[in-house]
Each structure stands twice: as structure tokens, then as C-alpha cells.
Design a protein around this motif. Structure first.
Motif, PDB file in Angstrom:
ATOM      1  N   PRO A 183       0.877  -1.299  -0.078  1.00  0.00           N
ATOM      2  CA  PRO A 183      -0.115  -0.137   0.138  1.00  0.00           C
ATOM      3  C   PRO A 183       0.698   1.313  -0.009  1.00  0.00           C
ATOM      4  O   PRO A 183       0.474   2.209  -0.632  1.00  0.00           O
ATOM      5  N   LEU A 184       1.861   1.099   0.646  1.00  0.00           N
ATOM      6  CA  LEU A 184       2.893   2.393   0.649  1.00  0.00           C
ATOM      7  C   LEU A 184       3.388   2.676  -0.711  1.00  0.00           C
ATOM      8  O   LEU A 184       3.453   3.569  -1.248  1.00  0.00           O
ATOM      9  N   LEU A 185       3.754   1.622  -1.486  1.00  0.00           N
ATOM     10  CA  LEU A 185       4.319   1.458  -2.734  1.00  0.00           C
ATOM     11  C   LEU A 185       3.225   2.178  -3.551  1.00  0.00           C
ATOM     12  O   LEU A 185       3.530   3.030  -4.451  1.00  0.00           O
ATOM     13  N   GLU A 186       1.968   1.869  -3.430  1.00  0.00           N
ATOM     14  CA  GLU A 186       0.922   2.370  -4.362  1.00  0.00           C
ATOM     15  C   GLU A 186       0.481   4.008  -4.117  1.00  0.00           C
ATOM     16  O   GLU A 186       0.458   4.496  -5.078  1.00  0.00           O
ATOM     17  N   ALA A 187       0.700   4.322  -2.860  1.00  0.00           N
ATOM     18  CA  ALA A 187       0.560   5.596  -2.402  1.00  0.00           C
ATOM     19  C   ALA A 187       1.876   6.518  -3.362  1.00  0.00           C
ATOM     20  O   ALA A 187       1.744   7.664  -3.484  1.00  0.00           O
ATOM     21  N   ARG A 188       2.968   5.904  -2.849  1.00  0.00           N
ATOM     22  CA  ARG A 188       3.973   6.525  -3.612  1.00  0.00           C
ATOM     23  C   ARG A 188       3.829   6.910  -4.986  1.00  0.00           C
ATOM     24  O   ARG A 188       4.075   7.880  -5.548  1.00  0.00           O
ATOM     25  N   GLN A 189       3.360   5.712  -5.716  1.00  0.00           N
ATOM     26  CA  GLN A 189       3.476   5.705  -6.972  1.00  0.00           C
ATOM     27  C   GLN A 189       2.247   6.822  -7.513  1.00  0.00           C
ATOM     28  O   GLN A 189       2.406   7.673  -8.561  1.00  0.00           O
ATOM     29  N   GLN A 190       1.179   6.923  -6.847  1.00  0.00           N
ATOM     30  CA  GLN A 190      -0.002   8.024  -7.035  1.00  0.00           C
ATOM     31  C   GLN A 190       0.500   9.535  -6.689  1.00  0.00           C
ATOM     32  O   GLN A 190       0.324  10.264  -7.706  1.00  0.00           O
ATOM     33  N   LEU A 191       1.358   9.628  -5.856  1.00  0.00           N
ATOM     34  CA  LEU A 191       2.027  10.968  -5.609  1.00  0.00           C
ATOM     35  C   LEU A 191       3.055  11.240  -6.832  1.00  0.00           C
ATOM     36  O   LEU A 191       2.868  12.278  -7.270  1.00  0.00           O
ATOM     37  N   TRP A 192       3.833  10.295  -7.267  1.00  0.00           N
ATOM     38  CA  TRP A 192       4.567  10.777  -8.289  1.00  0.00           C
ATOM     39  C   TRP A 192       3.954  10.877  -9.763  1.00  0.00           C
ATOM     40  O   TRP A 192       4.354  11.616 -10.566  1.00  0.00           O
ATOM     41  N   GLU A 193       2.957  10.478  -9.661  1.00  0.00           N
ATOM     42  CA  GLU A 193       2.046  10.360 -10.959  1.00  0.00           C
ATOM     43  C   GLU A 193       1.540  11.888 -10.997  1.00  0.00           C
ATOM     44  O   GLU A 193       1.171  12.793 -11.960  1.00  0.00           O
ATOM     45  N   THR A 194       1.098  12.367  -9.673  1.00  0.00           N
ATOM     46  CA  THR A 194       0.486  13.698  -9.432  1.00  0.00           C
ATOM     47  C   THR A 194       1.611  14.870  -9.904  1.00  0.00           C
ATOM     48  O   THR A 194       1.297  15.817 -10.281  1.00  0.00           O
ATOM     49  N   PHE A 195       2.671  14.254  -9.359  1.00  0.00           N
ATOM     50  CA  PHE A 195       3.792  15.297  -9.310  1.00  0.00           C
ATOM     51  C   PHE A 195       4.258  15.485 -10.887  1.00  0.00           C
ATOM     52  O   PHE A 195       4.469  16.693 -11.348  1.00  0.00           O
ATOM     53  N   THR A 196       4.033  14.433 -11.699  1.00  0.00           N
ATOM     54  CA  THR A 196       4.248  14.472 -13.087  1.00  0.00           C
ATOM     55  C   THR A 196       3.117  15.430 -13.673  1.00  0.00           C
ATOM     56  O   THR A 196       3.744  16.198 -14.788  1.00  0.00           O
ATOM     57  N   THR A 197       2.105  15.224 -13.494  1.00  0.00           N
ATOM     58  CA  THR A 197       0.982  16.152 -14.113  1.00  0.00           C
ATOM     59  C   THR A 197       1.201  17.569 -13.609  1.00  0.00           C
ATOM     60  O   THR A 197       1.160  18.619 -14.556  1.00  0.00           O
ATOM     61  N   LEU A 198       1.575  17.911 -12.523  1.00  0.00           N
ATOM     62  CA  LEU A 198       2.041  19.150 -12.074  1.00  0.00           C
ATOM     63  C   LEU A 198       3.042  19.695 -12.788  1.00  0.00           C
ATOM     64  O   LEU A 198       3.189  20.969 -13.243  1.00  0.00           O
ATOM     65  N   HIS A 199       4.176  18.851 -12.960  1.00  0.00           N
ATOM     66  CA  HIS A 199       5.290  19.296 -13.645  1.00  0.00           C
ATOM     67  C   HIS A 199       5.000  19.591 -15.023  1.00  0.00           C
ATOM     68  O   HIS A 199       5.646  20.340 -15.681  1.00  0.00           O
ATOM     69  N   ARG A 200       4.289  18.775 -15.528  1.00  0.00           N
ATOM     70  CA  ARG A 200       4.011  19.260 -17.116  1.00  0.00           C
ATOM     71  C   ARG A 200       3.190  20.443 -17.353  1.00  0.00           C
ATOM     72  O   ARG A 200       3.155  21.114 -18.222  1.00  0.00           O
ATOM     73  N   ARG A 201       2.380  20.499 -16.307  1.00  0.00           N
ATOM     74  CA  ARG A 201       1.695  22.282 -16.195  1.00  0.00           C
ATOM     75  C   ARG A 201       2.567  23.065 -16.257  1.00  0.00           C
ATOM     76  O   ARG A 201       2.459  24.274 -16.976  1.00  0.00           O
ATOM     77  N   LEU A 202       3.504  22.985 -15.403  1.00  0.00           N
ATOM     78  CA  LEU A 202       4.768  23.898 -15.212  1.00  0.00           C
ATOM     79  C   LEU A 202       5.510  24.128 -16.528  1.00  0.00           C
ATOM     80  O   LEU A 202       5.633  25.216 -16.878  1.00  0.00           O
ATOM     81  N   LEU A 203       5.787  23.062 -16.996  1.00  0.00           N
ATOM     82  CA  LEU A 203       6.626  23.269 -18.293  1.00  0.00           C
ATOM     83  C   LEU A 203       5.704  23.960 -19.425  1.00  0.00           C
ATOM     84  O   LEU A 203       6.362  24.676 -20.259  1.00  0.00           O
ATOM     85  N   SER A 204       4.525  23.768 -19.633  1.00  0.00           N
ATOM     86  CA  SER A 204       3.589  24.417 -20.646  1.00  0.00           C
ATOM     87  C   SER A 204       3.532  25.911 -20.218  1.00  0.00           C
ATOM     88  O   SER A 204       3.642  26.587 -21.265  1.00  0.00           O
ATOM     89  N   ILE A 205       3.537  26.154 -19.013  1.00  0.00           N
ATOM     90  CA  ILE A 205       3.295  27.919 -18.772  1.00  0.00           C
ATOM     91  C   ILE A 205       4.842  28.308 -19.108  1.00  0.00           C
ATOM     92  O   ILE A 205       4.865  29.232 -19.730  1.00  0.00           O
TER      93      ILE A 205
END
Length: 345
Positions: A183-205
């Protein structure tokens, strides 16, 4: 008669104090910390308001914008300066703080703070959320390492991509731990996926921002540093010159002078901590990662030879802030050599 207002803002309620030119308290009241409630109290035609002071804080930008849009003369004042002024009060209460701020407005003894535009606040929120998600994901990784170490399972040096595979490899044949760690690995994976989404938003700006692209011509300055600088400075014209950016970000030494004693201390560390950290990281990258030589790297390496690597990084971070402000103001790009010829090490 002119009137001056002090606002002591808290999460739920705001203490309001109105004084006249002589310093006499005309009205004191507590209202809900909302722009509409403050406007209802201050929009009385009997008040001739000159300045409305509120201390910089979590709600100050929202309240300041609401008051300013209503045509009220709001001023956001610097926190440390306000605390030093209010120390003269024996009993610290919300009522006394509002009175003190009102008196600061009356005698014009305050230091105003720039309130950022909405776009800069939104960009700063994106950077903060991105950093928060990244820190939480790394916290989970460190916790997993600590839990497994209790059972003699050592993760070792492993990158972010191969971390989950390494953990599952260690847990083969240990089903009890697998049910706990998975469960900790799944939570970690979800966090990194969210981070990737935010980072792509940053790069587009950054991709659509001409100022950020010009700032990224500086070696060591990437999209995160460029967007952080733009959202922090907000309006470059509010600084009288580029050299004033360093002290505003807490990257200049503190001078303690009294009589015949004059001592230069460490950097002040005042101002925006996130931007100061980003500039420090950019300076580190330029000195240790960037291989292409430039006049700026040569300047920092000379300081490192005389004063040490750590002081060179701080000095380079300060100069990076000055150069970035100048590039932003002039609409130019970074010049790798001052003479126009390639710099040599």
C-alpha cells in the motif's frame, strides 16, 4: 479630518481600529475576516480614510485585493517591522495590535510590502504544490527504507524509477511484509503521477512565457528556477536597480555596527525562502554540472579559490538573481563571454 485604520487579521476575525489625526481612537470593532465585512465597516461616509494597514500574512493578499478593488487605500506592511513596533506594547492582544498598526499608519512609520498579482500567486501555488507532492513521495520512500532496515533488508542506492522494483525484489518470500509495504508503494506511485501532472503544467507555462525562456539561457537555470523567479519578483520595476534583488531575497551579509565595532555576519536569510533555495541549487548546478565555460562560472571559481566553495555558491546565487533581473528588465539573453569571444577556463 483624516482617519487611519489598523487591521489585526486572524483566520476567523479581524480587529479593526480607526484613529484620527491626533491619535484618538474613534472606533474599535471585530468583524469576520472577509473583504465584504471589512468594506461594510470602512465604507462609512463619515470616515476620511488616508491609509488602511494590514500585516502581511496568509489572508493579506486576499483581503488587500478586496479592499483595493473597493477603492479603499489599503497598505500591506512588513511583518518583522510591525512586530518590532508592537513590542513596545506591554500586553499583546488583538485589540492592542490593531491600535498599534493604526498608529503606524498615522505617523507613516511602516514598511510597505508588494502584493503580488493574481497570476503570480497562481504560479507560486503551482510551485508550492509541486514541491509538496515531491516531499511527500520522498518521505514515503524514506519510511519504507526505515521499515525494511529493521528486518535487515537494505535498499541501497537506487533511483526513483527502479525503487519499486527493488523493494518488491527484497520482499520476495516475505508475504507478511508485502501486505504492509505494497500500500505504501501504491501511495508513492500515485504521488509521483500527480507530481508528473503538475510538472507538465509547469513546463507548458514556461514554454509560453518569453521571459522564462530568456532566463533559461543562463547556465544552471531551468524551468523551475525561471518560473519561480518570475512569480517571486512579479514586477521587475518595483526594484530601483538589479542589485536590490539580492538583499530582498536574503542573499547579502548582515552588518552589525555599533560605535567602533563593525562586524559583517552571514547572509540575512530574509525574504522568500523558496526562491533563495532555487537560486542556491542553480548556482550549484552551474559550478558542478555545467561543463561549458562562461565568464560567470570563471568569476565564481575565482571566489571558490579565495574563499571556499560554499561562499562561492552563495555569491553566485546572489549574482544570478541580479543577472536574471537585468535580463528580464532589458529583454536580453545571457552572454557567455563579456568580450564576445568564447570564455576559457
Amino acid at each position: 479630518m483624516n482617519h487611519y485604520v489598523g487591521l489585526d487579521v486572524s483566520v476567523k476575525e479581524t480587529s479593526v481600529c480607526i484613529v484620527d489625526e491626533a491619535g484618538t481612537v474613534c472606533k474599535e470593532v471585530k468583524v469576520t475576516s472577509h473583504p465584504d465585512d471589512l468594506i461594510a465597516v470602512l465604507s462609512n461616509s463619515g470616515w476620511r480614510l488616508v491609509r488602511i494597514g494590514l500585516e502581511a500574512g496568509p489572508l493579506s493578499q486576499w483581503l488587500f485585493e478586496g479592499l483595493a478593488n473597493a477603492g479603499l487605500p489599503a497598505v500591506c506592511i512588513e511583518t518583522r517591522h510591525t512586530k518590532a513596533f508592537l513590542k513596545a506594547t506591554v500586553n499583546k492582544t488583538d485589540r492592542n495590535d490593531a491600535r498599534g498598526i493604526a498608529q503606524m499608519m498615522r505617523v507613516n512609520l511602516f514598511r510597505p510590502v508588494h502584493v503580488k498579482t493574481v497570476s503570480s500567486q497562481q504560479r507560486r501555488a503551482l510551485l508550492t504544490a509541486r514541491k509538496l507532492i515531491s516531499n511527500k513521495a520522498r518521505d514515503i520512500e524514506n519510511d519504507i527504507r526505515g521499515l525494511l532496515r529493521n528486518f535487515g533488508l537494505k535498499v541501497g542506492v537506487i533511483g526513483r524509477i527502479g525503487f519499486a522494483a527493488r523493494i518488491r525484489e527484497l520482499l520476495e518470500g516475505v508475504p507478511e511484509l508485502q501486505h504492509i509495504i505494497e500500500p505504501l508503494l501504491e501511495a508513492r506511485q500515485q504521488l509521483w503521477e500527480t507530481f508528473t501532472t503538475l510538472h507538465r503544467r509547469l513546463l507548458s507555462i514556461v514554454r509560453d512565457d518569453a521571459t522564462c525562456r530568456r532566463l533559461m539561457t543562463i547556465p544552471g537555470v531551468g524551468p523551475v528556477v525561471a518560473l519561480g523567479f518570475v512569480s517571486t519578483i512579479d514586477i521587475p520595476g518595483r526594484f530601483k536597480n538589479s542589485k536590490a534583488v539580492g538583499p530582498a531575497l536574503g542573499l547579502t551579509p548582515v552588518l552589525n555596527q555599533s560605535g567602533e565595532s563593525s562586524r559583517v555576519g552571514r547572509v540575512s536569510l530574509c525574504g522568500d525562502e523558496m526562491m533563495r533555495t532555487l537560486l542556491y541549487e542553480a548556482a550549484q548546478v552551474m559550478l558542478t554540472v555545467v561543463r561549458k565555460w562562461s565568464w560567470l562560472k570563471a568569476w565564481a571559481m575565482n571566489i571558490a579559490k579565495r574563499r571556499g566553495h560554499q561562499k562561492a555558491i552563495v555569491a553566485l546565487a546572489r549574482r544570478l538573481a541580479v543577472i536574471m533581473h537585468r535580463i528580464w528588465s532589458d529583454g536580453t539573453e545571457f552572454q557567455w563571454s563579456k568580450s564576445g569571444r568564447p570564455a576559457k577556463p
